[in-house]
Design an enzyme around this catalytic site. Structure first.
Site, mmCIF file in Angstrom:
data_model
loop_
_atom_site.group_PDB
_atom_site.id
_atom_site.type_symbol
_atom_site.label_atom_id
_atom_site.label_comp_id
_atom_site.label_asym_id
_atom_site.label_seq_id
_atom_site.Cartn_x
_atom_site.Cartn_y
_atom_site.Cartn_z
ATOM 1 N N GLU A 1 0.820 -1.209 0.000
ATOM 2 C CA GLU A 1 0.000 0.000 0.000
ATOM 3 C C GLU A 1 0.853 1.258 0.000
ATOM 4 O OE1 GLU A 1 -3.756 1.969 2.465
ATOM 5 O OE2 GLU A 1 -2.673 0.267 3.314
ATOM 6 N N GLU B 1 -12.969 2.796 3.419
ATOM 7 C CA GLU B 1 -12.007 3.149 4.471
ATOM 8 C C GLU B 1 -12.096 4.652 4.716
ATOM 9 O OE1 GLU B 1 -7.570 1.545 5.530
ATOM 10 O OE2 GLU B 1 -7.709 3.007 3.905
#
Length: 277
Positions: free
Chosen positions: A155, A256
């Site tokens: 990520e 998220e």
């Protein structure tokens, strides 16, 4: 196309946090969702007691929710840390102690994506030394993920919010993905494409999708500014997800984002589109 043509999951480490961990899967299910994801839930330890792992597994199963993404141990998150794989000493040791614990738990609940946050730069440590350590640890993580039939996610974050994190562009994340795959020969390292973080880095989101959709293993969204629900900012999230779909991405899209009242924040998504197909 649009939102109704996507597979969404709820990140239970940022939404429904007013509830105890074991109550959050049921809350997501009550809102209509069947898929969820989590940061490593036990911030203080990479190796929780088996009873704690079993209790989370039961909570997921009782709620009828599928865990589709799980972070490896990442230090104090939320908090000052951004992962452990590149951090020498005790944090790297904790990560290694966690690898098989996380992979085995993922296998026990059918989770097929494990995310390894890279870790912050450390004062007084050569970045090249950190990168060498990171690659070594990510190879171990990729092998553990492969053992349980999962992908390893890499990520990128954003520099304004994570100034010590070195992976703050899509190309930087992709470079690590490629290095891990070259080192292991497994091909199971994938890019976690987070549209909010990329937007905060002022990247061209359409270009990122065009270039890297084929190497993407998971997607996360929040609106900019504010990291709120879609529609609270100015990102064309529906159009960007359409582009991802047309580019061949058919995986999950993790919600998220931040919301004071998670259950009330889903108005942008029709109820019939919340259950993952």
């Amino acid at each position: 196309m649009g939102y109704t043509d996507q597979r969404f999951d709820v990140n239970l480490s940022i939404l429904f946090t007013e509830l105890p961990l074991l109550e959050r899967p049921a809350a997501a299910a009550a809102a209509g969702f069947t898929a969820v994801e989590l940061w490593w839930p036990w911030i203080e330890t990479p190796t929780p007691a088996q009873e704690e792992l079993d209790a989370l597994k039961k909570a997921l199963e009782d709620a009828g929710t599928q865990l589709v993404g799980l972070n490896f141990y990442a230090g104090q998150l939320p908090g000052p840390d951004r992962g452990a794989v590149s951090v020498p000493g005790a944090e790297s040791e904790r990560f290694n102690a966690n690898v098989n614990v996380a992979a085995d738990f993922a296998a026990s609940v059918g989770c097929k994506a494990l995310n390894a946050l890279y870790g912050n730069r450390v004062d007084g440590v050569d970045p090249a030394v950190q990168d060498e350590l990171a690659l070594k640890n990510l190879v171990v993580a990729a092998e553990a993920a492969h053992r349980v039939g999962a992908v390893l996610l890499i990520e990128t974050l954003n520099k304004p919010e994570s100034p010590l994190y070195p992976l703050v562009s899509a190309p930087a994340g992709i470079e690590v993905v490629d290095k891990v795959n070259e080192a292991t020969g497994l091909g199971n390292a994938k890019f976690l494409l987070d549209l909010y973080h990329l937007a905060m880095n002022d990247e061209d989101l359409c270009e990122v999708i065009e270039k890297y959709a084929a190497k993407t293993g998971h997607v996360q969204i929040a609106d900019k500014p504010g990291r709120g629900a879609p529609g609270t900012g100015g990102l064309p999230l529906e159009e960007l997800l359409d582009q991802l779909k047309k580019a061949g991405y058919d995986g999950y899209v993790g919600l998220e984002y931040k919301a004071a009242d998670a259950a009330a924040s889903f108005g942008w998504l029709p109820a019939e589109a919340r259950a993952a197909q």
